[in-house]
Design a protein around this motif. Structure first.
Motif, mmCIF file in Angstrom:
data_model
loop_
_atom_site.group_PDB
_atom_site.id
_atom_site.type_symbol
_atom_site.label_atom_id
_atom_site.label_comp_id
_atom_site.label_asym_id
_atom_site.label_seq_id
_atom_site.Cartn_x
_atom_site.Cartn_y
_atom_site.Cartn_z
ATOM 1 N N GLN A 121 0.990 -1.023 0.183
ATOM 2 C CA GLN A 121 0.162 -0.003 0.099
ATOM 3 C C GLN A 121 0.919 1.210 -0.074
ATOM 4 O OE1 GLN A 121 -2.444 0.729 3.583
ATOM 5 N NE2 GLN A 121 -4.481 0.936 2.360
ATOM 6 N N ALA A 122 1.922 1.170 0.738
ATOM 7 C CA ALA A 122 2.696 2.474 0.767
ATOM 8 C C ALA A 122 3.428 2.790 -0.485
ATOM 9 C CB ALA A 122 3.949 2.138 1.847
ATOM 10 N N LEU A 123 4.015 1.682 -1.124
ATOM 11 C CA LEU A 123 4.534 1.813 -2.513
ATOM 12 C C LEU A 123 3.617 2.193 -3.685
ATOM 13 C CD1 LEU A 123 7.215 -1.090 -2.825
ATOM 14 C CD2 LEU A 123 7.536 1.069 -2.604
ATOM 15 N N GLU A 124 2.406 1.578 -3.558
ATOM 16 C CA GLU A 124 1.276 2.212 -4.426
ATOM 17 C C GLU A 124 1.036 3.467 -4.198
ATOM 18 O OE1 GLU A 124 -3.111 0.934 -5.145
ATOM 19 O OE2 GLU A 124 -1.988 -0.597 -3.831
ATOM 20 N N TYR A 125 1.085 3.955 -3.147
ATOM 21 C CA TYR A 125 0.814 5.555 -2.701
ATOM 22 C C TYR A 125 1.940 6.396 -3.185
ATOM 23 C CZ TYR A 125 1.171 10.073 -0.243
ATOM 24 O OH TYR A 125 1.336 11.157 0.160
ATOM 25 N N LEU A 126 3.080 5.977 -2.898
ATOM 26 C CA LEU A 126 4.350 6.706 -2.950
ATOM 27 C C LEU A 126 4.548 6.901 -4.627
ATOM 28 C CD1 LEU A 126 6.368 5.558 -0.176
ATOM 29 C CD2 LEU A 126 5.978 7.819 -0.573
ATOM 30 N N GLN A 127 4.488 5.713 -5.429
ATOM 31 C CA GLN A 127 4.623 5.604 -6.750
ATOM 32 C C GLN A 127 3.617 6.111 -7.453
ATOM 33 O OE1 GLN A 127 5.799 1.564 -6.830
ATOM 34 N NE2 GLN A 127 7.876 2.181 -7.122
ATOM 35 N N GLY A 128 2.341 6.103 -6.783
ATOM 36 C CA GLY A 128 1.130 6.778 -7.766
ATOM 37 C C GLY A 128 0.373 7.793 -6.902
ATOM 38 N N TYR A 129 0.874 8.696 -6.110
ATOM 39 C CA TYR A 129 0.160 9.516 -5.461
ATOM 40 C C TYR A 129 -0.553 10.495 -6.223
ATOM 41 C CZ TYR A 129 3.724 12.899 -7.117
ATOM 42 O OH TYR A 129 4.405 13.694 -7.928
ATOM 43 N N LYS B 127 -3.637 9.458 -7.412
ATOM 44 C CA LYS B 127 -4.231 8.724 -8.462
ATOM 45 C C LYS B 127 -5.502 8.012 -7.718
ATOM 46 C CE LYS B 127 -0.712 7.396 -11.791
ATOM 47 N NZ LYS B 127 0.731 7.150 -11.244
ATOM 48 N N ARG B 128 -5.659 7.911 -6.584
ATOM 49 C CA ARG B 128 -6.825 7.605 -6.018
ATOM 50 C C ARG B 128 -7.270 8.617 -5.205
ATOM 51 N NH1 ARG B 128 -6.373 2.587 -2.281
ATOM 52 N NH2 ARG B 128 -5.423 1.062 -3.518
ATOM 53 N N PRO B 129 -8.705 8.781 -5.151
ATOM 54 C CA PRO B 129 -9.204 10.233 -4.350
ATOM 55 C C PRO B 129 -8.949 10.323 -3.107
ATOM 56 C CG PRO B 129 -11.146 8.783 -5.281
ATOM 57 C CD PRO B 129 -9.671 7.939 -5.786
ATOM 58 N N GLU B 130 -8.782 9.151 -2.120
ATOM 59 C CA GLU B 130 -8.651 9.202 -1.066
ATOM 60 C C GLU B 130 -7.106 9.633 -0.504
ATOM 61 O OE1 GLU B 130 -8.296 4.630 -1.698
ATOM 62 O OE2 GLU B 130 -9.501 6.369 -2.656
ATOM 63 N N TRP B 131 -6.175 9.629 -1.452
ATOM 64 C CA TRP B 131 -4.826 9.824 -1.428
ATOM 65 C C TRP B 131 -4.619 11.320 -1.676
ATOM 66 C CZ3 TRP B 131 -2.715 5.200 -4.539
ATOM 67 C CH2 TRP B 131 -2.328 4.140 -3.537
ATOM 68 N N PRO B 132 -3.471 11.878 -0.770
ATOM 69 C CA PRO B 132 -3.182 13.421 -0.965
ATOM 70 C C PRO B 132 -2.617 13.388 -2.276
ATOM 71 C CG PRO B 132 -2.278 12.513 0.997
ATOM 72 C CD PRO B 132 -2.827 11.434 0.218
ATOM 73 N N LEU B 133 -2.678 14.871 -2.872
ATOM 74 C CA LEU B 133 -1.902 14.962 -4.285
ATOM 75 C C LEU B 133 -0.480 15.179 -4.037
ATOM 76 C CD1 LEU B 133 -4.778 17.219 -5.674
ATOM 77 C CD2 LEU B 133 -4.313 15.030 -6.294
ATOM 78 N N THR B 134 0.026 15.034 -2.765
ATOM 79 C CA THR B 134 1.515 15.478 -2.795
ATOM 80 C C THR B 134 2.314 14.470 -1.993
ATOM 81 O OG1 THR B 134 1.134 16.503 -0.563
ATOM 82 C CG2 THR B 134 1.085 17.917 -2.360
ATOM 83 N N LEU B 135 3.433 14.124 -2.106
ATOM 84 C CA LEU B 135 4.114 13.310 -1.535
ATOM 85 C C LEU B 135 4.451 13.662 -0.117
ATOM 86 C CD1 LEU B 135 6.996 12.662 -4.402
ATOM 87 C CD2 LEU B 135 5.265 10.801 -3.554
ATOM 88 N N PRO B 136 4.811 12.841 0.807
ATOM 89 C CA PRO B 136 4.959 13.194 2.097
ATOM 90 C C PRO B 136 6.039 13.945 2.325
ATOM 91 C CG PRO B 136 5.304 10.704 1.952
ATOM 92 C CD PRO B 136 4.851 11.328 0.414
ATOM 93 N N ALA B 137 5.755 14.597 3.774
ATOM 94 C CA ALA B 137 7.136 15.415 4.037
ATOM 95 C C ALA B 137 8.329 14.289 4.687
ATOM 96 C CB ALA B 137 6.835 16.199 5.318
ATOM 97 N N ILE B 138 7.838 13.329 5.447
ATOM 98 C CA ILE B 138 8.490 12.341 6.190
ATOM 99 C C ILE B 138 7.857 10.920 5.935
ATOM 100 C CG2 ILE B 138 10.014 13.789 7.364
ATOM 101 C CD1 ILE B 138 8.427 12.620 9.775
ATOM 102 N N VAL B 139 8.489 9.805 5.964
ATOM 103 C CA VAL B 139 8.033 8.589 6.187
ATOM 104 C C VAL B 139 8.342 7.918 7.259
ATOM 105 C CG1 VAL B 139 7.671 6.173 5.009
ATOM 106 C CG2 VAL B 139 7.806 8.276 3.425
ATOM 107 N N LEU B 140 7.519 7.501 8.203
ATOM 108 C CA LEU B 140 7.739 6.805 9.375
ATOM 109 C C LEU B 140 7.318 5.153 8.902
ATOM 110 C CD1 LEU B 140 8.123 9.031 11.394
ATOM 111 C CD2 LEU B 140 6.579 7.890 12.792
#
Length: 146
Positions: free
Chosen positions: A41-49, A51-64
């Motif tokens: 799920q993390a890679l899906e978001y990071l590589q396709g931020y 692309k899904r309505p529930e995901w932010p349009l930006t990359l994160p500031a940091i990743v924990l």
């Protein structure tokens, strides 16, 4: 809508994520907190931020990033992120129960920006979260991605 970039927490344990969220709120974190429950799920978001309505349009500031998760583990996520020119400059903080020196060495070799072990008690967790917020989100100049 917040203009602050999200903090991405990759954590399979709902209990650990809730404790982290509580600690972030206590330290008045202004950034939205986004949870991915596993490495895929993390890679899906990071590589396709965006692309899904529930995901932010930006990359994160940091990743924990937790290390030991079912499916794609944190090491693979870290390696994939740091090999991707678009994502490589996002600070990745390994936040895991493992204090194994082999894990620590491997994560730094793969490009981790920081490695912290999850404390077992909540007051100590709050201290670590405060350090993360103060250092990474209040005092560090982060790259202006997207």
């Amino acid at each position: 809508m917040s203009t602050l970039k999200p903090v991405l927490v990759v954590e399979d344990s709902a209990e650990d994520f809730m404790a982290l969220g509580r600690a972030f709120r206590k330290h008045s974190l202004q950034h939205p907190v986004l949870r991915c429950e596993d490495g895929d799920q993390a890679l899906e978001y990071l590589q396709g931020y965006g692309k899904r309505p529930e995901w932010p349009l930006t990359l994160p500031a940091i990743v924990l990033l937790d290390l030991n998760m079912p499916g794609t583990d944190g090491r693979t996520v870290l390696d994939t992120l740091k090999q991707d020119p678009q994502l490589a400059s996002i600070p990745v903080i390994i936040f895991t129960t493992s204090s194994n020196s082999k894990d620590i060495e491997e994560c730094y070799r793969l490009g981790a920006n920081s490695y912290m072990t999850k404390p077992v008690n909540y007051p100590r967790l709050e201290e670590k979260v405060q350090l993360i917020v103060k250092y990474w989100l209040e005092n560090t100049e982060l790259p202006a991605l997207n």
